[in-house]
Design a protein around this motif. Sequence first.
Motif, mmCIF file in Angstrom:
data_model
loop_
_atom_site.group_PDB
_atom_site.id
_atom_site.type_symbol
_atom_site.label_atom_id
_atom_site.label_comp_id
_atom_site.label_asym_id
_atom_site.label_seq_id
_atom_site.Cartn_x
_atom_site.Cartn_y
_atom_site.Cartn_z
ATOM 1 N N PHE A 84 0.827 -1.207 0.000
ATOM 2 C CA PHE A 84 0.000 0.000 0.000
ATOM 3 C C PHE A 84 0.861 1.256 0.000
ATOM 4 C CE2 PHE A 84 -1.962 3.351 2.629
ATOM 5 C CZ PHE A 84 -3.019 3.699 1.793
ATOM 6 N N THR A 85 1.902 1.268 0.836
ATOM 7 C CA THR A 85 2.791 2.439 0.923
ATOM 8 C C THR A 85 3.458 2.709 -0.421
ATOM 9 O OG1 THR A 85 3.216 1.947 3.256
ATOM 10 C CG2 THR A 85 4.747 3.438 2.154
ATOM 11 N N ARG A 86 3.891 1.653 -1.078
ATOM 12 C CA ARG A 86 4.553 1.795 -2.383
ATOM 13 C C ARG A 86 3.585 2.371 -3.433
ATOM 14 N NH1 ARG A 86 5.677 -1.966 -6.705
ATOM 15 N NH2 ARG A 86 7.581 -1.373 -7.806
ATOM 16 N N ILE A 87 2.367 1.799 -3.480
ATOM 17 C CA ILE A 87 1.365 2.283 -4.446
ATOM 18 C C ILE A 87 0.969 3.724 -4.123
ATOM 19 C CG2 ILE A 87 -1.043 1.987 -5.190
ATOM 20 C CD1 ILE A 87 -0.598 -1.041 -4.919
ATOM 21 N N PHE A 88 0.814 4.031 -2.843
ATOM 22 C CA PHE A 88 0.438 5.378 -2.417
ATOM 23 C C PHE A 88 1.465 6.402 -2.895
ATOM 24 C CE2 PHE A 88 0.360 8.923 0.529
ATOM 25 C CZ PHE A 88 -1.000 9.176 0.703
ATOM 26 N N THR A 121 -8.037 0.993 -1.138
ATOM 27 C CA THR A 121 -6.809 0.466 -1.746
ATOM 28 C C THR A 121 -6.194 -0.607 -0.856
ATOM 29 O OG1 THR A 121 -6.420 2.743 -2.507
ATOM 30 C CG2 THR A 121 -4.637 1.153 -2.835
ATOM 31 N N LEU A 122 -6.089 -0.287 0.417
ATOM 32 C CA LEU A 122 -5.516 -1.238 1.373
ATOM 33 C C LEU A 122 -6.376 -2.493 1.468
ATOM 34 C CD1 LEU A 122 -3.374 -1.920 3.474
ATOM 35 C CD2 LEU A 122 -4.709 -0.629 5.154
ATOM 36 N N GLU A 123 -7.682 -2.314 1.456
ATOM 37 C CA GLU A 123 -8.600 -3.458 1.527
ATOM 38 C C GLU A 123 -8.419 -4.385 0.328
ATOM 39 O OE1 GLU A 123 -13.134 -3.422 0.837
ATOM 40 O OE2 GLU A 123 -12.918 -3.182 2.998
ATOM 41 N N ASN A 124 -8.300 -3.800 -0.882
ATOM 42 C CA ASN A 124 -8.110 -4.609 -2.095
ATOM 43 C C ASN A 124 -6.800 -5.391 -2.048
ATOM 44 O OD1 ASN A 124 -10.517 -3.685 -3.166
ATOM 45 N ND2 ASN A 124 -9.569 -1.974 -4.244
ATOM 46 N N ILE A 125 -5.744 -4.752 -1.537
ATOM 47 C CA ILE A 125 -4.447 -5.432 -1.405
ATOM 48 C C ILE A 125 -4.562 -6.562 -0.393
ATOM 49 C CG2 ILE A 125 -2.039 -5.145 -0.670
ATOM 50 C CD1 ILE A 125 -2.305 -2.190 -1.636
ATOM 51 N N LEU A 126 -5.253 -6.309 0.705
ATOM 52 C CA LEU A 126 -5.432 -7.316 1.749
ATOM 53 C C LEU A 126 -6.147 -8.547 1.201
ATOM 54 C CD1 LEU A 126 -5.165 -7.958 4.807
ATOM 55 C CD2 LEU A 126 -7.429 -6.925 5.092
ATOM 56 N N TYR A 127 -7.220 -8.333 0.424
ATOM 57 C CA TYR A 127 -7.954 -9.461 -0.152
ATOM 58 C C TYR A 127 -7.107 -10.216 -1.178
ATOM 59 C CZ TYR A 127 -12.376 -8.497 2.150
ATOM 60 O OH TYR A 127 -13.345 -8.352 3.095
ATOM 61 N N PHE A 128 -6.201 -9.509 -1.846
ATOM 62 C CA PHE A 128 -5.286 -10.172 -2.780
ATOM 63 C C PHE A 128 -4.467 -11.239 -2.043
ATOM 64 C CE2 PHE A 128 -1.081 -10.476 -4.764
ATOM 65 C CZ PHE A 128 -1.428 -10.832 -6.063
ATOM 66 N N TYR A 129 -3.898 -10.862 -0.913
ATOM 67 C CA TYR A 129 -3.079 -11.813 -0.151
ATOM 68 C C TYR A 129 -3.938 -12.895 0.508
ATOM 69 C CZ TYR A 129 1.072 -8.935 -0.782
ATOM 70 O OH TYR A 129 2.134 -8.264 -1.335
#
Length: 416
Positions: A84-88, A121-129
């Motif tokens: 998330f930090t990188r994408i942000f 954004t963070l939620e979508n990344i979390l569901y990816f993992y």
Amino acid sequence: KLLEDMVFQSSYWGGLQNHLIRNQYNSNWVHISLSNESKKIKALKSTPNKLFFDLNNNPHNNQNHLFIESLFSWSIAFYSLIKFTRIFLISLFKEKKLRSKIRFFSLIRLEYIKTFQSNATLENILYFYLFGKLFQRLSNQKRIVFLYENLPWERSLCYFSKLLHESELLATIHTNVRFWDLRYSFFSRDTKDFRNHLFEPDVYCINSKHQRNALIDAGYPIDKIRNVEALRFEYLIKNSEAFKNKKAYLESQSRKKNKSILIIGCYEKDNNHSLLNLSTNLSKRFKSEVDIFYKPHPALSTPYPFKNNHIKTIHKIDFALEIADLVITGPLTTVALDAYLFGKRVFVIIGNNKINMSPLRGLDDSVFIYDISKFIKYEENFLFGPIKNIQANLSINDFYFFDSSYPRWNRQLGLK
């Protein structure tokens, strides 16, 4: 059912669960985002994890249920935050360039922020993992079926199911495809490209001719579209005699002491606010002469508490439609079509500057109301008047595929 009998049932899946259990077919069920349900379950002095544990230990249901958030770990949290930090940071840098290159960027800036810099954004990344962990644990599934709405987590589901498993992926379009409904847009990709193939379902399951035409118009590949029985709308055919003889059914309704109005709430706040105000104004006009019911949308986490005793809240849509003489909805809900097919008098409120996405658009434009102040003053004979011939002659089978033995679903699921 889950609390009383340790059996999972959902209106989204109709009688398909019972069909699988009766025929002793094994199935895995993955549940996502049960935040609203968690509140209800905790109010009954239980927890989702405890319920799922009891459900999985029921030897008669041939099902295994998993709450995907239960796969959460601190390592997933760590990698999600790093990503998330990188994408942000990258999106902040890119935003400056986009401002200078795209003249209309200010129009899409809020969506840009929501996509790359927000909690979503963070939620979508979390569901990816989480989906990655799910498919590492699961044995290879022959077929995977999911409710298709073009949401971000669906891409993660498609990606890992194809990357780690050899599964046929069936996307089920469970509701009506409405005009302007961008969830069902189709952006053609070169599916021969392996990378694109990883993000696409193999089959799109549709429940009506109307859906099929809508998807073809949107550019979906015809060879990927399959017919299945409509599961979510099975409640509409419970009262089969009503549809065989609508006239007798409507006459029996007219003999009730009081007429009744059903207001169907909306998930969009402004639309719902207009419907709530309309409920209050209709109550003031009719007082105790007409029964007024309000059905909140299930996506609203905070129910509206009515201070007016003449307005009653009702939650079961099948019962609500049975008792209603007049049904009023907003411009987004597909229940307007349900009520129309059920033989009810229907009006759809279109507020100021609102897009009309009703499934009744083009079918019967006389149901749309654009001036609420005038609508409140309409004569009672007009509000509760008889339905038109076009509506009376319309069969529910003109819209949906139904069969209690599920031959279409059996074919798609590879069942005998």
